[in-house]
Design an enzyme around this catalytic site. Structure first.
Site, short mmCIF file in Angstrom:
data_model
loop_
_atom_site.label_atom_id
_atom_site.label_comp_id
_atom_site.label_asym_id
_atom_site.label_seq_id
_atom_site.Cartn_x
_atom_site.Cartn_y
_atom_site.Cartn_z
N ASP A 9 -127.54 43.41 8.54
CA ASP A 9 -127.99 42.12 9.08
C ASP A 9 -129.51 42.20 9.24
OD1 ASP A 9 -128.67 39.95 10.62
OD2 ASP A 9 -127.28 40.39 12.26
N CYS A 25 -133.99 27.56 0.13
CA CYS A 25 -133.68 26.58 -0.91
C CYS A 25 -133.18 25.30 -0.22
CB CYS A 25 -132.67 27.12 -1.92
SG CYS A 25 -131.14 27.73 -1.20
#
Length: 433
Positions: free
Chosen positions: A301, A373
């Protein structure tokens, strides 16, 4: 009848039902594709992607044509009719074949009691043509919340964004500059009978006039070229890479940007690529292997540096953080069905926490490139704005660029129907206090 024996349109209806219930196409389509004949795979994929792309418009029409909604156990037949409507409105298939095969598929799904309804609805749809739909959500085939958010965030361009989201994305390549020049690769393509042009902004990008299988790309197996959207390629132009640097690619899967970094500057001291998804890391390794490149891969993570950081600071960090993917809807039209407005605020919290954690691993004088994005400011320039307020040793760099919209806290590329996806980039430097 097992699901493997089902007709293609019945399979498509089952896959769309799974998407409606929260599975992405990338999760539920591949196992189904593996279970059908190779000759049927392109059709199954086209039906699923096309129906998702036009889902909200097709659904508005179907609701107009139905007196009442189907019961939940019969919901798969609703999706079967959407698939048929998609073909009636957006394909060259003979209409009589669409109608007959859809009725047969209804039987194959063990719903013979609904064949009369299916036949009646589709015959009316064929006879009357596409009805006028009311409201931009149906007109542009997007969920209401997304249309409103885009209209609010981009009052001058929201319609162009929605239109671009419904276009077929082009196939764009990244030339491996350590192997071959872009001009020489363009010549290779021409010799192979493939028409292509250089990308406008990405220095190693090439856009094909028509998509093709990677097996047709000269030198693909030997690492001469990769498939990557132009907007995604721009990360290397912002990182200011130089020999001897230690570079981190956070949230790296499927590895396109990791490989681009290594191609761009083969003499880096080391590249570390981390991703939380154990399922997706092998894909990063596959890409590295094909290109003959090496990076250290870690399943971790990014926000929990105690899991993976060895206390050696990085010279450069690419933080391509998890986001709504609202800039790549044309490549993943199921996002329209899967994403909820309520997802955006938690995503923004996650993005800020990853950025703050990664910042501690950056060397003073080092550079971090933040990327998404997404086209929503909440995930993009507002994150940078918030971060700069809380981080005294962070400075926004504003390189002179020929692309994107200057938001004041980074550059926003909106999806372009003719070329790149929607992307956001911001460059940050850690000031030596």
């Amino acid at each position: 009848m097992t699901h493997v024996d089902l007709p293609v349109r019945a399979l498509a209806a089952e896959i769309l039902l799974a998407v409606e219930n929260g599975q992405s196409l990338s999760q539920c389509l591949p196992p189904r594709l593996a279970g059908v004949a190779p000759s049927e795979r392109p059709e199954l994929q086209a039906l699923c992607y096309g129906t998702c792309r036009w889902f909200h418009r097709l659904d508005a029409e179907l609701q107009q044509r139905m007196k009442k909604p189907l019961r939940k156990p019969d919901r798969v037949v609703h999706h079967l009719m959407l698939v048929a409507l998609f073909q009636l409105r957006h394909s060259q298939h003979a209409h009589y074949a669409i109608l007959n095969e859809t009725v047969e598929a209804c039987r194959a799904l063990d719903k013979p009691h609904l064949t009369g309804l299916v036949n009646g609805v589709l015959r009316a749809a064929e006879r009357e043509g596409e009805p006028a739909v009311s409201g931009p959500a149906a007109q542009y085939s997007h969920p209401d919340w997304m249309v409103e958010k885009l209209r609010h965030n981009w009052p001058d361009t929201w319609q162009q964004i929605l239109t671009a989201n419904n276009a077929q994305a082009p196939m764009t390549l990244r030339v491996n500059a350590s192997q071959i020049s872009r001009d020489d690769y363009l010549q290779w393509l021409q010799d192979a009978g493939l028409e292509a042009t250089p990308t406008r902004y990405a220095p190693y990008g090439i856009q094909l006039t028509k998509p093709c299988g990677v097996d047709r790309l000269p030198g693909f197996a030997d690492g001469a070229v990769s498939v990557q959207d132009e907007a995604a390629q721009l990360c290397t132009t912002l990182l200011d890479l130089a020999p001897g640097q230690h570079v981190l690619d956070a949230c790296a899967a499927p590895g396109g940007k990791t490989c681009a970094i290594l191609e761009q500057c083969p003499d880096l001291a080391a590249v570390t690529a981390i991703d939380q998804s154990a399922d997706r890391l092998p894909r990063v390794q596959e890409n590295l292997d094909r290109l003959g490149l090496y990076a250290t891969l870690k399943e971790a993570d990014a926000a929990d540096t105690s899991q993976w950081w060895d206390r050696t600071p990085f010279d450069r960090i690419l933080a391509d953080v998890p986001c709504s993917a609202s800039g790549v809807i044309r490549r993943h039209p199921d996002i329209k069905l899967l994403r909820r407005e309520a997802d955006i605020t938690p995503l923004a919290g996650l993005q800020l926490s990853i950025l703050s954690a990664l910042w501690q691993t950056l060397k003073p004088g080092g550079r971090l490139v933040y990327a998404t994005c997404s086209v929503f400011p909440q995930e993009n320039h507002r994150i940078i704005q918030r971060f700069l307020k809380q981080q005294a040793d962070a400075r926004l760099l504003e390189p002179v660029l020929s692309w994107g919209i200057d938001t004041g806290f980074g550059r926003q590329l909106l999806p372009d129907a003719e070329s790149h996806d929607g992307f956001f980039y911001a460059c940050l430097e850690r000031v030596d206090e």
